[in-house]
Scaffold this motif. Structure first.
Motif, PDB file in Angstrom:
ATOM      1  N   VAL A 159      -1.697  -4.003 -12.651  1.00  0.00           N
ATOM      2  CA  VAL A 159      -1.435  -2.565 -12.519  1.00  0.00           C
ATOM      3  C   VAL A 159      -0.928  -2.285 -11.101  1.00  0.00           C
ATOM      4  CG1 VAL A 159      -2.500  -0.265 -12.450  1.00  0.00           C
ATOM      5  CG2 VAL A 159      -3.144  -1.885 -14.257  1.00  0.00           C
ATOM      6  N   LEU A 160      -1.586  -2.873 -10.102  1.00  0.00           N
ATOM      7  CA  LEU A 160      -1.202  -2.649  -8.698  1.00  0.00           C
ATOM      8  C   LEU A 160       0.187  -3.213  -8.423  1.00  0.00           C
ATOM      9  CD1 LEU A 160      -4.647  -3.456  -7.046  1.00  0.00           C
ATOM     10  CD2 LEU A 160      -3.487  -1.239  -6.993  1.00  0.00           C
ATOM     11  N   ARG A 161       0.460  -4.400  -8.995  1.00  0.00           N
ATOM     12  CA  ARG A 161       1.769  -5.026  -8.751  1.00  0.00           C
ATOM     13  C   ARG A 161       2.899  -4.186  -9.365  1.00  0.00           C
ATOM     14  NH1 ARG A 161       4.291  -7.664 -12.138  1.00  0.00           N
ATOM     15  NH2 ARG A 161       2.456  -8.220 -13.385  1.00  0.00           N
ATOM     16  N   THR A 162       2.703  -3.751 -10.620  1.00  0.00           N
ATOM     17  CA  THR A 162       3.788  -3.009 -11.285  1.00  0.00           C
ATOM     18  C   THR A 162       3.970  -1.638 -10.626  1.00  0.00           C
ATOM     19  OG1 THR A 162       2.179  -2.285 -12.950  1.00  0.00           O
ATOM     20  CG2 THR A 162       3.585  -4.145 -13.526  1.00  0.00           C
ATOM     21  N   LEU A 163       2.864  -1.025 -10.179  1.00  0.00           N
ATOM     22  CA  LEU A 163       2.970   0.268  -9.491  1.00  0.00           C
ATOM     23  C   LEU A 163       3.701   0.094  -8.162  1.00  0.00           C
ATOM     24  CD1 LEU A 163      -0.398   2.235  -9.888  1.00  0.00           C
ATOM     25  CD2 LEU A 163       1.909   3.059 -10.417  1.00  0.00           C
ATOM     26  N   LEU A 187      -6.495   3.768  -6.392  1.00  0.00           N
ATOM     27  CA  LEU A 187      -5.783   2.482  -6.412  1.00  0.00           C
ATOM     28  C   LEU A 187      -5.426   2.000  -5.008  1.00  0.00           C
ATOM     29  CD1 LEU A 187      -3.705   2.905  -9.673  1.00  0.00           C
ATOM     30  CD2 LEU A 187      -5.453   1.180  -9.234  1.00  0.00           C
ATOM     31  N   PRO A 188      -4.966   2.907  -4.112  1.00  0.00           N
ATOM     32  CA  PRO A 188      -4.728   2.445  -2.737  1.00  0.00           C
ATOM     33  C   PRO A 188      -5.995   1.885  -2.069  1.00  0.00           C
ATOM     34  CG  PRO A 188      -3.544   4.484  -3.096  1.00  0.00           C
ATOM     35  CD  PRO A 188      -4.389   4.254  -4.321  1.00  0.00           C
ATOM     36  N   LEU A 224       0.846  -1.195   0.000  1.00  0.00           N
ATOM     37  CA  LEU A 224       0.000   0.000   0.000  1.00  0.00           C
ATOM     38  C   LEU A 224       0.883   1.247   0.000  1.00  0.00           C
ATOM     39  CD1 LEU A 224      -2.996   0.486  -0.009  1.00  0.00           C
ATOM     40  CD2 LEU A 224      -2.995   0.525   2.475  1.00  0.00           C
ATOM     41  N   LYS A 225       1.937   1.202   0.831  1.00  0.00           N
ATOM     42  CA  LYS A 225       2.853   2.363   0.925  1.00  0.00           C
ATOM     43  C   LYS A 225       3.550   2.550  -0.430  1.00  0.00           C
ATOM     44  CE  LYS A 225       6.640   4.296   3.603  1.00  0.00           C
ATOM     45  NZ  LYS A 225       6.390   5.445   2.708  1.00  0.00           N
ATOM     46  N   ASN A 226       3.961   1.441  -1.070  1.00  0.00           N
ATOM     47  CA  ASN A 226       4.640   1.545  -2.375  1.00  0.00           C
ATOM     48  C   ASN A 226       3.726   2.165  -3.423  1.00  0.00           C
ATOM     49  OD1 ASN A 226       6.832   0.296  -1.241  1.00  0.00           O
ATOM     50  ND2 ASN A 226       6.367  -1.730  -2.069  1.00  0.00           N
ATOM     51  N   VAL A 227       2.455   1.735  -3.447  1.00  0.00           N
ATOM     52  CA  VAL A 227       1.510   2.248  -4.454  1.00  0.00           C
ATOM     53  C   VAL A 227       1.250   3.730  -4.188  1.00  0.00           C
ATOM     54  CG1 VAL A 227      -0.894   2.126  -5.263  1.00  0.00           C
ATOM     55  CG2 VAL A 227       0.435   0.032  -4.982  1.00  0.00           C
TER      56      VAL A 227
END
Lengths: 115, 115
Positions: free
Chosen positions: B97-101, B30-31, A14-17
């Protein structure tokens, strides 16, 4: 089957996103990078390629992208001086983000139009 | 070596990314989805998990996410009534999308702190 994340993995993801979106937020930064990944461009060429963006916003977003080392501004001593924007080598790290977003956008459009 | 795209591929990619960001724009959507992908949550639990978001913005973003069928709002006839938000099945399409972000956010933080 949803692969369950541990609590720690979940909060670090979550922090990374949130961090990624802090740098990439807004609807223009990633399209600008994608346009430049495809080919270096002058300001006006970028204006044409990234439809709908205003000159003021484009100038502002280019400055942010330069600060985050995703775009490079090259000045050529021609007469008059010419300025070309290029995707930096570092911007290649966004390739997967751009690909997955592009795939999702295409899929979402099909879903919305498919009704 | 940068794999060159044809003009058509380039503009369709650009349109896809712009479309995706139209739906996903802003730093909170997204978060919120990621938080719910990890586990269904009540409003206050979401408030705690997605640090920094205000109640007003969270309510607004949840409504947009519901309209785009990424989040489902479940009402339970308890006393008092309880409302739980869940990531929809469709939100699984955002996994890449979430993984790459997330990967990019982690890498970018290392690069910035690494100096």
């Amino acid at each position: 089957m949803k692969t369950k994340l541990t609590k720690a993995e979940c909060s670090s993801n979550l922090k990374n996103v949130i961090d990624a979106l802090y740098v990439l937020n807004g609807k223009w930064k990633l399209p600008i990078v994608l346009s430049l990944v495809n080919s270096p461009k002058r300001f006006n060429e970028l204006m044409k390629d990234v439809e709908g963006i205003s000159p003021k916003i484009l100038a502002q977003e280019l400055k942010h992208l330069e600060q985050n080392e995703l775009v490079e501004r090259k000045v050529f001593a021609t007469t008059p001086v010419s300025i070309v924007y290029e995707a930096s080598e570092y911007s290649e790290t966004l390739k997967d983000v751009l690909r997955t977003l592009s795939d999702w956008g295409a899929g979402h459009r099909k879903k919305i139009l498919g009704r």
